[in-house]
Design a protein around this motif. Structure first.
Motif, PDB file in Angstrom:
ATOM      1  N   VAL A 270       0.862  -1.172   0.000  1.00 21.32           N
ATOM      2  CA  VAL A 270       0.000   0.000   0.000  1.00 21.32           C
ATOM      3  C   VAL A 270       0.906   1.230   0.000  1.00 21.32           C
ATOM      4  O   VAL A 270       1.965   1.231   0.640  1.00 21.32           O
ATOM      5  CB  VAL A 270      -0.954   0.001   1.219  1.00 21.32           C
ATOM      6  N   GLN A 271       0.513   2.233  -0.756  1.00 25.44           N
ATOM      7  CA  GLN A 271       1.288   3.466  -0.836  1.00 25.44           C
ATOM      8  C   GLN A 271       0.565   4.547  -0.041  1.00 25.44           C
ATOM      9  O   GLN A 271      -0.592   4.864  -0.328  1.00 25.44           O
ATOM     10  CB  GLN A 271       1.475   3.876  -2.291  1.00 25.44           C
ATOM     11  N   ILE A 272       1.258   5.089   0.951  1.00 22.81           N
ATOM     12  CA  ILE A 272       0.683   6.095   1.844  1.00 22.81           C
ATOM     13  C   ILE A 272       1.502   7.374   1.691  1.00 22.81           C
ATOM     14  O   ILE A 272       2.732   7.343   1.793  1.00 22.81           O
ATOM     15  CB  ILE A 272       0.689   5.618   3.301  1.00 22.81           C
ATOM     16  N   ASN A 273       0.824   8.462   1.451  1.00 23.18           N
ATOM     17  CA  ASN A 273       1.500   9.745   1.276  1.00 23.18           C
ATOM     18  C   ASN A 273       1.742  10.371   2.649  1.00 23.18           C
ATOM     19  O   ASN A 273       0.804  10.656   3.394  1.00 23.18           O
ATOM     20  CB  ASN A 273       0.639  10.681   0.418  1.00 23.18           C
ATOM     21  N   GLY A 274       3.013  10.568   2.985  1.00 22.75           N
ATOM     22  CA  GLY A 274       3.360  11.182   4.262  1.00 22.75           C
ATOM     23  C   GLY A 274       3.280  12.705   4.191  1.00 22.75           C
ATOM     24  O   GLY A 274       3.834  13.323   3.287  1.00 22.75           O
ATOM     25  N   VAL A 275       2.557  13.293   5.112  1.00 17.33           N
ATOM     26  CA  VAL A 275       2.422  14.748   5.173  1.00 17.33           C
ATOM     27  C   VAL A 275       2.787  15.215   6.574  1.00 17.33           C
ATOM     28  O   VAL A 275       2.629  14.477   7.553  1.00 17.33           O
ATOM     29  CB  VAL A 275       0.986  15.200   4.820  1.00 17.33           C
ATOM     30  N   ARG A 276       3.260  16.407   6.649  1.00 20.05           N
ATOM     31  CA  ARG A 276       3.580  16.999   7.950  1.00 20.05           C
ATOM     32  C   ARG A 276       2.369  17.775   8.453  1.00 20.05           C
ATOM     33  O   ARG A 276       1.718  18.482   7.693  1.00 20.05           O
ATOM     34  CB  ARG A 276       4.793  17.933   7.836  1.00 20.05           C
ATOM     35  N   ASP A 277       2.128  17.598   9.732  1.00 21.80           N
ATOM     36  CA  ASP A 277       1.013  18.325  10.321  1.00 21.80           C
ATOM     37  C   ASP A 277       1.270  19.823  10.191  1.00 21.80           C
ATOM     38  O   ASP A 277       0.467  20.566   9.634  1.00 21.80           O
ATOM     39  CB  ASP A 277       0.845  17.919  11.784  1.00 21.80           C
ATOM     40  N   ARG A 278       2.392  20.255  10.684  1.00 18.69           N
ATOM     41  CA  ARG A 278       2.873  21.622  10.511  1.00 18.69           C
ATOM     42  C   ARG A 278       4.391  21.591  10.508  1.00 18.69           C
ATOM     43  O   ARG A 278       5.011  20.879  11.304  1.00 18.69           O
ATOM     44  CB  ARG A 278       2.403  22.527  11.657  1.00 18.69           C
ATOM     45  N   LEU A 279       5.008  22.319   9.576  1.00 18.15           N
ATOM     46  CA  LEU A 279       6.457  22.458   9.566  1.00 18.15           C
ATOM     47  C   LEU A 279       6.825  23.594  10.519  1.00 18.15           C
ATOM     48  O   LEU A 279       6.416  24.735  10.312  1.00 18.15           O
ATOM     49  CB  LEU A 279       6.949  22.762   8.148  1.00 18.15           C
ATOM     50  N   ARG A 280       7.588  23.262  11.543  1.00 16.57           N
ATOM     51  CA  ARG A 280       7.965  24.274  12.531  1.00 16.57           C
ATOM     52  C   ARG A 280       9.375  24.774  12.219  1.00 16.57           C
ATOM     53  O   ARG A 280      10.335  23.998  12.156  1.00 16.57           O
ATOM     54  CB  ARG A 280       7.909  23.708  13.945  1.00 16.57           C
TER      55      ARG A 280
END
Length: 697
Positions: A270-280
Motif C-alpha cells: 500500500v502506498q501512503i503519502n506522508g504529510v507533515r502536520d505543521r512544519l515548525r
C-alpha cells in the motif's frame, strides 16, 4: 428430403372461408329439412372448396449440417499453478479426440489469458463472443476447461445447449492469502496510523497448520522489516509510523509454507503519502539589514509552515538609556526554544546572527546535538560570519560545511551553478527561472546566466559536502552537507534579496530559497540520491536521481523472481531514466547501485490469485439451467456422449452434448395433388348423385 402439403388458393382466404361458411349453412339446412342427399351435398361443397384452395405437395431437398461444440480453454495465470497446465493440455487433447470420433460434429476452440487491466478470467465474455459467431441452431454444447474461478459472470450468454466444466486443480489444494482490508491514503509524519490486514486460509488446510497464527513482516520503503504475529481469518490492526514526507511504500510479507499452492498472494503493498502536520521553523535574525524580511516573507507565505521568529532589534552594546522593561512586552523564551523544545523544530535558520552573549554556548551545543540527531540548520551569512563573533566560533563549527577566512568580498559577482549544482535537485534547472527580457550580465569570466549580480559574499575555505552554487572567482557560495542524521546548509552571502527587488533583472530567489528550505526539511522530491517509479498500465518509468556520473544499470526483479537488467539513459544532469513494460502485474523490486525500491504494478496480488482454489461453486448456477455440470479432471478424463434435449448432460466420468440435426435447404419443388378440373368433376358428380337420390322420394 422432406415433404408437406401446401396451398395456392385461387381466391383470398377470406373469400374461401365465406364460401365454406355458406356451404356449411346449406348442408345444415338440407339436414334440417330431412333431405337424404345432404351428405352428398356436403362432399360436393368440400370438393369445390378444395378446388379453390389448390392443394399441392411441396418437396424440400435438405443438406445435413454438422453440430458445433465450443471449447473455451482458460490459460490465465491461475492455470499456471502446479499441475493445472498439464491437466488442461490433457483435457484439450481428450476433447479433440472425442469430438473427432462423433459423426457430423465440429469443435471450435477458444483460448484466453488474463483480462486487460487486471480484469481476471473473462471466461463468459469469451464464450459469448464465440457463441455470437455461430448459428445457435447448430451449437450442441459448450465445454469450459478451467479452474472455475471466473470474474465476469454477468456476461454469461443464454445457452441453447448444455454447458459443462472440466475442472482443473486438486481436491487437496490449500492456500493462504494476505489482504489489506483498510489503509489510509495519507498519514502525518511521526504519528501512529493503522493498517488493517487479514490472513485468509483457503482450501483443505493441513490439520497441523489450520487456525495457527502466522508471522507477517512489515517494511517501509524496503527498510529492515518489523515482524508481527497475526491470527488467521481475523482482521488485525497494525500500527506504523511514517518517517518522511511524500510517498511511503508499505510492504507486508507472509512467509510461504511448504505445500502451499502459491506465494503470489502472500505479499501486499500500500502506498501512503506522508504529510507533515505543521512544519515548525525557528528563524533567528541578528543585526537588521535590507534582506531581513526575505526569509520571513518566504516562510510566512507557506500556510504549512509554523514560524517562530527570534530577532535582535538592539544589540547589547548599544546604550541609549532606554529602560530594559520598555524594550519588549514579553521576555523571549530562549530557554524554552533552545533547550526544552528544540527537538520540535524541523529547521533552524540563522540570518546574519552573531555571538553577542544573547545565546550562551550551551545553546549552540544543543543546536549541534539537535542536528546530529536529525535536525536541520541553515546559516545565511553576512559580514558577521567573517568576524570573531561568527557562529562558526561556537559548537556549530563541528557541523558547518566550511570555515570563513575572515575575508569579505565587496564587489559585484554573478552567482553561477557548477556541474555538481546542475545535478543537485536544489539548484538543478534554475536557468529555467531566469527573468525574461533581461540580457546577460557581463562578468570577468565572460557571459553568465541571465541573472542580476550580488554585491557581497564571505570567503570560505576547508569546504566539505556539496558546493552547488559559486560566487566571485568560483568561490563556494552555497554549500550543503549532512551531519550525523541531520542536514546543514551555508549560504555565504546576505544579498539574495537583490533578486527579489529586481536588481539588474533579478533572479530565481524565491525558487532557490524554497528548494533550499524544503531540502533542509527532507522533502523527498529534493533528495539527491533517489530511485522512483511511476506506471501507466503495465509500463513502468523508473527515474534515478544521483550526484554521481557515469552509466547506470537498473536491475528489476519480477514477481516470479526473474531478473531483468536495463541500461538507464541520462535524461538531464543527475537524472537517469528507464522504461520497462511489466509482463505481469504484482510486486517488482528495483535496484540501482545501493538503492532499492519496491513498486507495485497494479495490485500486489493480481485478481487471478485472490481465489486460487479450483471450484465449480461460481459456475454451478450457470450450468444447472442447461442440464450441464462439472467433472474433476483429477478423477480422470471424461468421455463425451450424445444426450437428448432436456436430459442431464454431465455425470461421473462423462459429459454430454445435444445433437441439433441442423440442415440447409438446397431445393424446393411443388406439384398439385389433383388438377382443379378433377375437383370440379367430383363436385358435379356428387351434386347429380344428391339430386337423383332425393328425386326418388
Amino acid at each position: 428430403m422432406a415433404q408437406r402439403i401446401v396451398f395456392d388458393p385461387a381466391l383470398p382466404w377470406a373469400a374461401i372461408w365465406i364460401v365454406a361458411a355458406l356451404s356449411a349453412l346449406a348442408v345444415a339446412l338440407a339436414l334440417w329439412r330431412g333431405l337424404p342427399g345432404w351428405w352428398l351435398r356436403g362432399l360436393a361443397a368440400l370438393a369445390l372448396i378444395a378446388a379453390l384452395a389448390a392443394p399441392a405437395l411441396e418437396t424440400e431437398e435438405r443438406q445435413p449440417l454438422t453440430d458445433i461444440v465450443l471449447m473455451v480453454v482458460d490459460r490465465s495465470s491461475s492455470q499456471s499453478l502446479p499441475g493445472r497446465a498439464a491437466q488442461t493440455d490433457a483435457a484439450v487433447a481428450r476433447v479433440r479426440a472425442e469430438i473427432a470420433a462423433l459423426p457430423d460434429t465440429e469443435l471450435r476452440e477458444i483460448e484466453l489469458g488474463d483480462g486487460a487491466e487486471d480484469a481476471g478470467t473473462e471466461l463468459m465474455t469469451a464464450l459469448a463472443a464465440a457463441l455470437a459467431e455461430e448459428p445457435r441452431a447448430r451449437v450442441a454444447g459448450a465445454i469450459l476447461v478451467s479452474d472455475g474461478q471466473v470474474h465476469d459472470l454477468p456476461a454469461t450468454p443464454q445457452m441453447p445447449a448444455p454447458l459443462t466444466l472440466l475442472q482443473t486443480g486438486r481436491a487437496a489444494d490449500w492456500d493462504r492469502r494476505l489482504v489489506i482490508r483498510t489503509a489510509p491514503a495519507f498519514g502525518i509524519i511521526g504519528e501512529t496510523l493503522q493498517v488493517v490486514v487479514r490472513v485468509e486460509e483457503m482450501g483443505e488446510m493441513p490439520a497441523a497448520l489450520q487456525g495457527r497464527p502466522v508471522e507477517v513482516d512489515l517494511a517501509i520503503d524496503g527498510a529492515e522489516p518489523e515482524r508481527f504475529t497475526v491470527p488467521v481469518n481475523t482482521d488485525l490492526a497494525l500500527d506504523l509510523t511514517l518517517e518522511h514526507g511524500g510517498q511511503n511504500v508499505v510492504q507486508f510479507d507472509l512467509a510461504a509454507e511448504e505445500g502451499e499452492l502459491t506465494d503470489r498472494n502472500n505479499a501486499a503493498v500500500v502506498q501512503i503519502n506522508g504529510v507533515r502536520d505543521r512544519l515548525r521553523v525557528l528563524l533567528v535574525s541578528g543585526e537588521p539589514h535590507a534582506g531581513e524580511r526575505t526569509w520571513r516573507n518566504l516562510l510566512k507565505s507557506d500556510s504549512a509552515v509554523d514560524l517562530v521568529h527570534f530577532t535582535i532589534l538592539r544589540p547589547p552594546e548599544k546604550q541609549d538609556g532606554v529602560p530594559v522593561t520598555e524594550l519588549s512586552l514579553i521576555a523571549f523564551p530562549t530557554q524554552e526554544l533552545f533547550v526544552e523544545k528544540i527537538d520540535e523544530f524541523d529547521l533552524i535558520i540563522f540570518d546574519r546572527y552573531s555571538q553577542r552573549g544573547i545565546l550562551p554556548p550551551v545553546y549552540f551545543q544543543n543546536i549541534r546535538d539537535y542536528v546530529m540527531e536529525g535536525g536541520a540548520v541553515l546559516v545565511s551569512a553576512g559580514p558577521e560570519f567573517a568576524s570573531v563573533e561568527s557562529v562558526y566560533h561556537s559548537a556549530l563549527s563541528d557541523i558547518l560545511p566550511a570555515r570563513p577566512t575572515s575575508r569579505v568580498i565587496e564587489r559585484g559577482f554573478l552567482p553561477t551553478v557548477p556541474s555538481l549544482g546542475e545535478r543537485h535537485p536544489v539548484t538543478q534547472g534554475l536557468a529555467a527561472y531566469e527573468p525574461e527580457g533581461v540580457s546577460a550580465t557581463p562578468t570577468a569570466e565572460g557571459e553568465g546566466p541571465r541573472w542580476g549580480r550580488w554585491m557581497r559574499m564571505i570567503d570560505l575555505s576547508e569546504t566539505r559536502g556539496e558546493t552547488v552554487m559559486e560566487g566571485a572567482d568560483g568561490r563556494p557560495l552555497l554549500v550543503l552537507d549532512r551531519a550525523g542524521e541531520g542536514r546543514v546548509a551555508l549560504l555565504a552571502s546576505d544579498q539574495a534579496w537583490l533578486w527579489s527587488r529586481g536588481f539588474e533583472g533579478g533572479g530565481p530567489q524565491l525558487e532557490l530559497l524554497r528548494r533550499l528550505a524544503h531540502w533542509m526539511m527532507k522533502e523527498p522530491d529534493l533528495e539527491e540520491e533517489a530511485l522512483t517509479a511511476t506506471a501507466e498500465g503495465q509500463r513502468m518509468t523508473i527515474t534515478r536521481r544521483t550526484l554521481g556520473e557515469g552509466p547506470r544499470e537498473l536491475t528489476i526483479t519480477a514477481p516470479d523472481g526473474t531478473e531483468t537488467v536495463l541500461p538507464m539513459e541520462e535524461a538531464a544532469p543527475g537524472r537517469f531514466t528507464a522504461v520497462f513494460d511489466a509482463p505481469d502485474i504484482g510486486l517488482y523490486r528495483l535496484r540501482e547501485g545501493d538503492l532499492e525500491r519496491v513498486f507495485a504494478v497494479g495490485p500486489s496480488a493480481p485478481k487471478e490469485f485472490e481465489a486460487t482454489i479450483a471450484s465449480d461453486e461460481l459456475l454451478g448456477p450457470v450450468m444447472t439451467p442447461t442440464n450441464g455440470g462439472a467433472v474433476r479432471l483429477e478423477e480422470g478424463l471424461p468421455d463425451i456422449r450424445t444426450v437428448r434435449e432436456g436430459r442431464p448432460a454431465a455425470g461421473r466420468g462423462w459429459i454430454g452434448i445435444t445433437p441439433r440435426a441442423a440442415h440447409a435447404t438446397v431445393g424446393i419443388s411443388q406439384s398439385p395433388l389433383l388438377p382443379a378440373w378433377v375437383f370440379l368433376l367430383m363436385a358435379s358428380a356428387l351434386i347429380v348423385g344428391a339430386w337423383l337420390r332425393e328425386g326418388r322420394r
